[in-house]
Structure formats: structure tokens, C-alpha cells
Motif scaffolding. Sequence first.
Motif, short mmCIF file in Angstrom:
data_model
loop_
_atom_site.label_atom_id
_atom_site.label_comp_id
_atom_site.label_asym_id
_atom_site.label_seq_id
_atom_site.Cartn_x
_atom_site.Cartn_y
_atom_site.Cartn_z
N CYS A 14 36.46 -0.18 110.12
CA CYS A 14 37.00 1.00 109.83
C CYS A 14 36.85 2.00 111.02
CB CYS A 14 36.08 1.94 108.84
SG CYS A 14 36.66 3.58 108.12
N LYS B 24 31.70 -0.41 108.21
CA LYS B 24 31.28 0.16 106.76
C LYS B 24 30.61 -1.02 106.19
CE LYS B 24 33.44 4.55 106.41
NZ LYS B 24 32.68 5.72 105.84
N THR C 179 26.95 2.90 106.94
CA THR C 179 27.84 2.72 108.16
C THR C 179 27.03 2.04 109.23
OG1 THR C 179 27.77 4.87 109.23
CG2 THR C 179 29.58 4.33 107.45
N ILE D 194 33.61 1.96 113.60
CA ILE D 194 32.40 1.62 113.16
C ILE D 194 32.79 0.36 111.88
CG2 ILE D 194 31.57 3.97 113.08
CD1 ILE D 194 32.43 4.43 110.27
#
Length: 794
Positions: free
Chosen positions: A36, A41, A53, A39
Motif C-alpha cells: 500500500c 498492510k 501496518t 507500507i
Amino acid sequence: MSQLIKEISQKRSVGSVFTGGFVKWSANGQRLFSTCSNIVKVIDLENNDASYTIGDPEDELRITCIALDKNRNRLLIAYNNHVIREYTIPLEDGEEPQLAKTWKTMHTAPILVMEFSENGVILATGSADHITKVWNLEKQQCTHTLKGPSVVSSIVFGKHDKLVVGYIEGQLHLYDITLGAEKKFINEWKTHSSNITALLRIEDTRLVVALSRDQTMSIHETETQETIKVLPLFESIESAAIGHNGNLFTVGEEGILKEFKIETAKLLKQQKISGTRLDQISYDPITNRFLSVSAETNIYIIDFEDLKISRQLVGSHDEIYSCCIFGKNESHIAVASNTNEIRIYDSQTLDCQLVFGHTESVLGVVSPSWDTSLLASCSKDNSIIFWRLSEENEDSKTTTKPYLFPISVATGHANSVTSLSFSNTTRAPYITSVSSDSMIKLWSLRDLIKLQREVKIEEDSQQNIFDLLPKVPCSSTLVAHAKDVNCVDVADSDNVVATGGMDKLVKLWQVDTTKMQLGIGGTLSGHRRGVGDVRFAKNAHKLASCSGDMTIKIWNISDKTCQQTLTGHTCAVFRILFISSDNQLISADSSGIIKIWTVKNSECETTVDGHTDKIWSLTAKAEESEFVTAGSDGKIVVWKNVTEEKEMAELEKRREKLEQEQTLTNLLEQQRFDEALEFALGLVRPFCAYKVITTLIDHGQLASALPKLDSRKIQILLDFTTQWNTNSRTSQVAQRVLFELFMIIPPEEFLEMPNSRNLIESFLPYTNRHLDRLDRARQDASLLEFIWKQMRIA
């Protein structure tokens, strides 16, 4: 709900969980790791609240690739600066991954693919710089650098230290990665003419299957370097996996999951999954399910046996235009976003279903209070579709997963239908619609209620939905505004309708429910910008409107005058809602701010920063215990009323404070000064401690009380003295306490105390300032005495 709402807090939210890239299974198949932006998820499929996360959302780096080893206990993340970070994945739930190591790969372009060997010791990284690097993770060294003809698109480890690399131009290279091997590059296969999108090794064999966008698959032997077969698949393949039965499963541009016999490429089974391209598929043997990802960043969990979708997750919403709570016991949330499907969320699990019907973006969804299983949606395709939420499979007479099916359509607007509003009762049921064509239309729903369970569209039907469903006839049409109409609302009596438009006007319309005809009811003018929303109060002859002029106006419907103007928003106000039995208003603006107003005194009770962009949707549950907002940031936020909880917590806090103050007063009255000092320091309250210290000084017992304190309380007291020393009124007590502490604590022991250096540094400037003030006072006193002695009485 009659109690005024003063505080709301976020209960849960649905944001972006996948923005494109890769999604991987966890070891137990209950979690997903998805990229995402910057990062990863971690999506818990059983409990959404347990999701979390990996990485820093504020990091400017972007993820280019992720990989899990075969045991799925190590996660590797590659970033656009060519750095790889390795995280250890804990086996126990509730524990989060820990960063184990970071290393720079020396690639000169983004890493696009990473693949572990069977034992997890060797890692291969393929990059856009045409290079594949082989890493020994135990020795933490790069063992091979393999130059290819183009961008690396896929990698697979073969038997006996063989490595097969696929490239974006269709070449396949076979390498020997045995340490000390005489020749690294063994063979090149040119069986494909386009991007190699998947490489798979058939278990317990030396065969590797290559799939490409040229609509073919090829099978190769890694020892003899022989091409066994090249077979047509008649579809551009994006990804593939091998199931436990040894068959090949592919996805591609058609959005269909297909099962093939590997040896012959015979199509055994297929199932339509998405209306758009499917980019990824992977198989989890633990749960016997497939994971697939569409080009629209939707995630599908598919059962292996029947290839049916068991779960759908929306990776990213883009911009959300409208939300609606509906279903039995408000069980679902309908979402209209910048796509042609309606997204239906389960209110408890946040599991999502995608419902297709419109041909362009859905702009609004609404459900009547008299039948919460009925849903209406409007769209940029100029149409309205009516839906029914059902929990019963009428063919098999068994209870199944709830699904939404269309029952009727309404067409007639010449432009996008922007807003809908149902009547509040079934005495004469109708729905009103407004559009960018400046029109307001009224549609009678008497026949719809009779037909609402008779029509059902098959899921795999290829016919146009507008040709299959019965039409709802339009009962009345009027030109509503000079420009686009943004909003519409129906009064509680069903006899009056209000609309707001870009012409800065709010207009009222009379409804003859017998003839189902609209009539002109009046015009409310006063806004200086386009009107964003209108809402009737349920128990009063009031109407609220909000506008791009950053104000909210409350109108008296009877005499069509403005009673109040609420100001406080700094941006255009898009949504409003009467709550607390019409005693309050909740509003949302274009900067993501939510405000709650008390209508009686026009005061704002609370302001909440709810979103990072425009809020297009604001709705509430029937009892107003929860609210739902959504907007341009693609996030759905569920808010809960915490006014009572806050009040109870505040009362408890005050009660504890009173009890503590009473205890302290009792100790002082009983002249138990040592206990009073320890009690005050234990509360960590400077004023109480100051009060006890002054009492000890007055009684001459400070020097005897301080040695009885432990090191922690002495540290607290020193922190207090630092604060007291900054004020001339309390500095004398601070200096006295510091003096007494210096008398009982040896210098070397004082220097070993934590933060002692900062303590002294903070004391010195204020102490010097106090000394200067005393010197000036002494000089002034001496001058005054001199003048007094020189004075003579005339």
C-alpha cells in the motif's frame, strides 16, 4: 436520542489496504500482506480490528516488491532506493513483525521480483536494470550477478541449483548457480514473443512452466534444456498457480479464473471473477483457497473446489461520493465511489461485495426508513436502479450469504442523477431525484412494492440490466434550478420536498400524494455560493441548508425566513444532518472537518478532524449512536457517540481528585507531615506538593522530612522545584528545597541521578534572574533609606 452529543470518537475505519503491486498469504492463511504505497498492510481475514501496518507511512520511499519465504516467517520488502528490509513474521497472534536486517542491493534500477529457494537460504532479485542477483542469506553475501537481455519479469528456482529467469521481451534464461560452476549461463529459450508473466516449477520434477502475454504456455526441462511443449491458452496471461491436484490455474485480461491440464492445456473449468483484468493469483494449501487481485486493486478470496468467491476486499476506494446504512438491524453499508459498482460492506466484519449494474460511476445510494432492505442508487449514466438485499436463496430455500439483486430501473434524466430521497411513509410511497440537467422528478413506487420480489437477474447474465428490469414510470417533472441541482430531501410529512442547486438557491416543492404531482412551494435565498445539502428537521417546521459560502442556514418553512446562520467552518460545507431530536446539527466540510452544533444557542460543541480531504457523505444510524462519514480520501470512518463515556470519566476524575485532596487535608490537619509529603509526591501534582512543602517550612520540619523520601520521589520533587523556580512567587520555596537536598545528598550521588545536568542547567538562569531582582530591591531599599534620613521637616 434526546441527550445532546458533545463528543464523538473514531470507532473503526475502512481505508486503502492495497494500492497495486503484490499480495501474499501468511503461514496460516488467515492474514494477507499487501503493498500500500510505502507500507505493507497486514490484513486479518478473521478480525479486521487486528490488522496493522509494517513500515512508516511518512517515509518517502516507495515499495517496488515484496516476498515471503516458503515457511512464510520472513518478509522481504524492496524499496525504490534499491534497499531491502527483512522482517521476521511471528507465529503468535498479537505480535508484530520485527526488523531483522537491511541491506543495499547495488541494483541500479527498481527491484521488480524476488524469489526464495525451496530451503529459504538463497534469494534471487530481478531488476529493471536487466540484472538478476543471487544472495546467500546465511552468509549475507551476493554470490552471482547475472546480466540479461531486458527487464526481469519473473524468476523460479529449478532442481539441482538451476535458476530460470523470464524477461519482459519474452526470453527465458537458464542459469547454473552452483558455487564454483564453470559456466553460469546455460541456455536461452525463445519460445515466447511477449512478457513472461509467470514461471512455475512442477513439484518433484525438473520441469518449468512459463506463461506469457502472447497467449501461450511452454514447458521446459532444466537438465536437458529441452522445450517439451508450447501450447496455446487463447488469453493474455498475467499470473498463474499450480493447485494441489497438479492442474494449472491462470488469470488474465478476461477477468476469468481458468483451470487447465498442464500436459495438454485442456480447459477443465472456468469462473468469471471480475469485470476487469486479473493481475495476480496464488494458492494457499493450508486453507485450500486462491487469492486473486484485479487491475482495480480489488482482492478476491476464491474457494478451490468450485472456484466461487468467498470474500472480496476493496483495496482502494478512490473517491467516495455517498454511503448508506441499510439492511435488517442496519447490517450493511452501501458505498458509492468513483466506479460503476456498488460496494456493500458488512457492518460487523467489514467484508465487502461488489455489485454491478450501472455503466458509469455511482453518485448516490439511499434506503427508505420503511423498508431497510430496499436500496436505490443513482449514477452518471442518468439512471436510477432499485435493489433488494436478500438473505434467503429462494431457489434452495436455505439461508445463504446476503446478496443484493436489482428489481427495477428508472430512466428519464438527461444528465447525471446527483441525489435521491425516499418518502418517509408507505401511505403513498415515492422517490424524488435531482440531476445535473436542472430537473426534479418524482417517481411513484406503488407498483415497485408489488414487484420487488418478482424479478431477479442471474449473476452470469450477459444481457443489459436496463433491458431485463421493469421500468418505474415518472409521475412528475419540473425544472428545479437554473444550474445543476446538488441535493434533495423530503419532509417528514411527505408533503414538501426541498432542493439545493449551484444557483445559490434553496427551493421548496409541494407534493400532491394523491395525484403524485409536484408543485412550486417557494424559494429561500441568502446563500452566496452553491448549496451543497438540505435537510428537514423531523419534529419542527425547520429546514437546514449548507453552502460553499462556508455557512449553515436554518430556515422557518412556514414564513420562508432565515432564523439562524451558523458560521465557523473555514471551507465549503458539503453535508449536514439534524440529530438529537432536532436540537443539534452535525456538519462536514471540504477540508475534512466535522462539527457538531447546538441549534438553540448556535454554538459549536465539538470539532473533529475526520478526513484529509472533502467529506461527501454523512449519515447516521437510527438511534444516532454511530455516524458514518466518507469522502475524497477514499476512507470510510465510523464514529461513535462518547459523550456519556467522557462525562462519566470526567466525573470519576473529579471524584478521585476530591478524595485525594480530602486525604491530603486530613494528613495536614493531623500534622502527619511526612506522610502528607509522600502522598502529594505520589499523586505527581505540583500544587499539592507545594502546599505541603510550605506547611513543612512553616513548622520547621522540611529538613527532617526530606531524608525519608526514596529516590523516585526525590526525582519527582526535583522536577517540581525546577517548575517552581521559574516563578518569582514560588522561587523561594524551590531554592529552600534545593538547599535542603544538597545538604543530605552527596555531590557524587547527586550527579549520578538521572537528568541531573539538565536540572542544574535549568536552575541557573532563573536563579541568576532572581538574584538580580533581589540586588535591585536591596539597592532601592538603601536609596529609600538614604532619602528618608536626608529629609527635614519644614
